[in-house]
Design a protein around this motif. Structure first.
Motif, PDB file in Angstrom:
ATOM      1  N   UNK A 214       0.834  -1.205   0.000  1.00  0.00           N
ATOM      2  CA  UNK A 214       0.000   0.000   0.000  1.00  0.00           C
ATOM      3  C   UNK A 214       0.867   1.252   0.000  1.00  0.00           C
ATOM      4  N   UNK A 215       1.913   1.274   0.818  1.00  0.00           N
ATOM      5  CA  UNK A 215       2.753   2.459   0.890  1.00  0.00           C
ATOM      6  C   UNK A 215       3.633   2.629  -0.347  1.00  0.00           C
ATOM      7  N   UNK A 216       3.972   1.550  -0.981  1.00  0.00           N
ATOM      8  CA  UNK A 216       4.684   1.656  -2.265  1.00  0.00           C
ATOM      9  C   UNK A 216       3.803   2.360  -3.289  1.00  0.00           C
ATOM     10  N   UNK A 217       2.530   1.997  -3.286  1.00  0.00           N
ATOM     11  CA  UNK A 217       1.572   2.642  -4.183  1.00  0.00           C
ATOM     12  C   UNK A 217       1.320   4.086  -3.759  1.00  0.00           C
ATOM     13  N   UNK A 218       0.951   4.289  -2.507  1.00  0.00           N
ATOM     14  CA  UNK A 218       0.527   5.611  -2.036  1.00  0.00           C
ATOM     15  C   UNK A 218       1.674   6.609  -2.008  1.00  0.00           C
ATOM     16  N   UNK A 219       2.772   6.203  -1.383  1.00  0.00           N
ATOM     17  CA  UNK A 219       3.867   7.140  -1.155  1.00  0.00           C
ATOM     18  C   UNK A 219       4.860   7.164  -2.319  1.00  0.00           C
ATOM     19  N   UNK A 220       5.459   6.008  -2.617  1.00  0.00           N
ATOM     20  CA  UNK A 220       6.538   5.986  -3.601  1.00  0.00           C
ATOM     21  C   UNK A 220       6.065   6.318  -5.007  1.00  0.00           C
ATOM     22  N   UNK A 221       4.885   5.814  -5.386  1.00  0.00           N
ATOM     23  CA  UNK A 221       4.451   5.984  -6.769  1.00  0.00           C
ATOM     24  C   UNK A 221       3.551   7.192  -6.983  1.00  0.00           C
ATOM     25  N   UNK A 223       2.563  10.062  -4.115  1.00  0.00           N
ATOM     26  CA  UNK A 223       2.817  11.303  -3.384  1.00  0.00           C
ATOM     27  C   UNK A 223       4.272  11.769  -3.484  1.00  0.00           C
ATOM     28  N   UNK A 224       5.217  10.850  -3.351  1.00  0.00           N
ATOM     29  CA  UNK A 224       6.616  11.263  -3.359  1.00  0.00           C
ATOM     30  C   UNK A 224       7.025  11.981  -4.652  1.00  0.00           C
ATOM     31  N   UNK A 225       6.661  11.474  -5.839  1.00  0.00           N
ATOM     32  CA  UNK A 225       7.002  12.218  -7.058  1.00  0.00           C
ATOM     33  C   UNK A 225       6.419  13.625  -7.086  1.00  0.00           C
ATOM     34  N   UNK A 226       5.188  13.789  -6.590  1.00  0.00           N
ATOM     35  CA  UNK A 226       4.577  15.120  -6.542  1.00  0.00           C
ATOM     36  C   UNK A 226       5.331  16.021  -5.576  1.00  0.00           C
ATOM     37  N   UNK A 227       5.669  15.496  -4.409  1.00  0.00           N
ATOM     38  CA  UNK A 227       6.393  16.283  -3.416  1.00  0.00           C
ATOM     39  C   UNK A 227       7.767  16.696  -3.923  1.00  0.00           C
ATOM     40  N   UNK A 228       8.469  15.789  -4.576  1.00  0.00           N
ATOM     41  CA  UNK A 228       9.795  16.107  -5.105  1.00  0.00           C
ATOM     42  C   UNK A 228       9.712  17.189  -6.177  1.00  0.00           C
ATOM     43  N   UNK A 229       8.693  17.094  -7.025  1.00  0.00           N
ATOM     44  CA  UNK A 229       8.539  18.104  -8.081  1.00  0.00           C
ATOM     45  C   UNK A 229       8.230  19.464  -7.475  1.00  0.00           C
ATOM     46  N   UNK A 230       7.467  19.494  -6.393  1.00  0.00           N
ATOM     47  CA  UNK A 230       7.109  20.759  -5.760  1.00  0.00           C
ATOM     48  C   UNK A 230       8.301  21.420  -5.076  1.00  0.00           C
ATOM     49  N   UNK A 231       9.207  20.619  -4.557  1.00  0.00           N
ATOM     50  CA  UNK A 231      10.334  21.179  -3.811  1.00  0.00           C
ATOM     51  C   UNK A 231      11.590  21.351  -4.653  1.00  0.00           C
ATOM     52  N   UNK A 232      11.543  20.936  -5.922  1.00  0.00           N
ATOM     53  CA  UNK A 232      12.715  21.089  -6.792  1.00  0.00           C
ATOM     54  C   UNK A 232      13.004  22.572  -7.032  1.00  0.00           C
ATOM     55  N   UNK A 318      -4.613  16.090 -11.794  1.00  0.00           N
ATOM     56  CA  UNK A 318      -3.678  17.129 -11.372  1.00  0.00           C
ATOM     57  C   UNK A 318      -2.972  16.684 -10.095  1.00  0.00           C
ATOM     58  N   UNK A 319      -1.940  17.428  -9.743  1.00  0.00           N
ATOM     59  CA  UNK A 319      -1.219  17.110  -8.509  1.00  0.00           C
ATOM     60  C   UNK A 319      -2.161  17.115  -7.307  1.00  0.00           C
ATOM     61  N   UNK A 320      -3.087  18.058  -7.293  1.00  0.00           N
ATOM     62  CA  UNK A 320      -4.014  18.140  -6.167  1.00  0.00           C
ATOM     63  C   UNK A 320      -4.919  16.912  -6.096  1.00  0.00           C
ATOM     64  N   UNK A 321      -5.278  16.357  -7.255  1.00  0.00           N
ATOM     65  CA  UNK A 321      -6.087  15.138  -7.275  1.00  0.00           C
ATOM     66  C   UNK A 321      -5.319  13.974  -6.652  1.00  0.00           C
ATOM     67  N   UNK A 322      -4.054  13.877  -7.002  1.00  0.00           N
ATOM     68  CA  UNK A 322      -3.229  12.786  -6.491  1.00  0.00           C
ATOM     69  C   UNK A 322      -2.982  12.934  -4.993  1.00  0.00           C
ATOM     70  N   UNK A 323      -2.779  14.149  -4.548  1.00  0.00           N
ATOM     71  CA  UNK A 323      -2.561  14.362  -3.120  1.00  0.00           C
ATOM     72  C   UNK A 323      -3.822  14.040  -2.325  1.00  0.00           C
ATOM     73  N   UNK A 324      -4.983  14.351  -2.887  1.00  0.00           N
ATOM     74  CA  UNK A 324      -6.236  14.013  -2.218  1.00  0.00           C
ATOM     75  C   UNK A 324      -6.416  12.499  -2.140  1.00  0.00           C
ATOM     76  N   UNK A 325      -6.091  11.806  -3.220  1.00  0.00           N
ATOM     77  CA  UNK A 325      -6.180  10.351  -3.217  1.00  0.00           C
ATOM     78  C   UNK A 325      -5.200   9.760  -2.217  1.00  0.00           C
TER      79      UNK A 325
END
Length: 356
Positions: A214-221, A223-232, A318-325
């Protein structure tokens, strides 16, 4: 994600209460009485009924992928056929490897055929070496093999060198699929009641790796890509596992379906509890059988909420859709970590997929 190590799994073997209670306790789920399920019975449903067909399906799709790669090598215009074969094999792989259990862990299959992201520089270097066999491919780094490497080559313009290399990648995936099918077939014949230590370890692995999946799906695949793109320092698009949005979403849904199947009763099972050694006994049934009625109901509600959120994800998310999911899926994670695993008498070990 790195699956749980054997040492981590052995620390979780105090799950004896879930494995060896032999009493005939029953609890009610509305009008339906649920029996107590032992850990051995849960493992029989998982490894005899549920996983072997998934391994056979992946093997069949991997063979189809190899046939499509050979066709493409002789006829580059068949690229759409290869592209679709890649997608179907990927989805079959996601269904089998989510969560990563048994032979998938033992063979480190995720690293062997699904190491992502692909590394274009390493892939180019591998192409220049012109490997001729799977033995040659063994000396090629994993980022230049497997599903991501094949996808990356299909996304670019075709060259004469790509055809044979694509065939070798497909041969590697097919070889791993065949090995997994053989291992899962062997595991299906195992009598878990005859080996207490193996049963405890396997049951703890399942409960821990479900959370890891579940966390591989939720976080690694997600949320984490979205977070990294936001903080780049320079804003860029999130680097998801797959290049195309449609492929990411199809794989996410396949992974979630695999997790949900192992966690949630079907409507038929809610009316007629699953029978040991005849079908998969999902986590919800284990909770019901142990008398955790209210928790099982909240667990079902959390899974249904996540299922609805996954199904409503827009095609052009959108990123916001993914973060909500991700937030909705996090609710499942939290309930699992704080109550469900404890109710099943299994301590949770650390996994790189936890995302903490």
């Amino acid at each position: 994600m790195q699956p749980l190590t054997r040492r981590q799994l052995l620390t979780a073997t105090v799950a004896g209460a879930a494995l060896h209670a032999a009493h005939a306790q029953t609890q009610t789920h509305g009008p339906t009485a649920f029996p107590f399920y032992s850990g051995e019975q849960a493992l029989q449903g998982l490894y005899r009924q549920h996983l072997p067909p998934l391994a056979r399906a992946f093997d069949a799709q991997a063979q189809a992928l190899l046939a499509a790669a050979r066709l493409h090598c002789n006829n580059p215009s068949a690229r759409p056929v290869l592209r679709e074969a890649w997608r179907q094999a990927l989805l079959a792989w996601a269904a089998l490897s989510t969560p990563a259990l048994g032979p998938v862990v033992e063979r480190r299959s995720q690293r062997q055929i699904d190491f992502w992201p692909a590394r274009p520089a390493l892939l180019e270097k591998a192409l220049n070496r012109a490997p001729q066999s799977l033995a040659d491919m063994d000396r090629i780094g994993t980022p230049a093999k497997g599903f991501p490497a094949l996808e990356h080559l299909l996304a670019g313009p075709p060259t004469p060198a790509h055809g044979p290399y694509l065939v070798l990648i497909a041969e590697g995936i097919a070889a791993e699929a065949a090995a997994l099918r053989s291992r899962f077939d062997a595991r299906a014949a195992q009598d878990w009641a005859q080996d207490e230590t193996a049963a405890r370890s396997a049951f703890a692995e399942w409960i821990n790796q479900w959370l890891g999946g579940l966390e591989r799906l939720r976080w690694m695949q997600m949320e984490q890509p979205v977070q990294k793109a936001r903080t780049a320092s320079q804003r860029h698009k999130p680097a998801f596992a797959r290049l195309a949005a449609a492929d990411n979403q199809a794989e996410w849904r396949a992974q979630w379906h695999a997790l949900r199947t192992q966690a949630r009763l079907t409507p038929e099972q809610a009316a007629q509890p699953p029978q040991p050694d005849r079908e998969l006994i999902p986590i919800e049934a284990l909770l019901m059988g142990k008398g955790h009625i209210a928790l099982a109901q909240r667990w079902a509600q959390a899974l249904d909420a996540a299922d609805t959120a996954m199904n409503r994800l827009p095609a052009q998310a959108r990123d916001t859709d993914l973060m909500a999911l991700s937030k909705t899926l996090k609710g499942v994670t939290t309930l699992y970590q704080t109550e469900v695993a404890a109710a099943l008498d299994v301590p949770l070990g650390f996994s790189d997929a936890d995302g903490d």
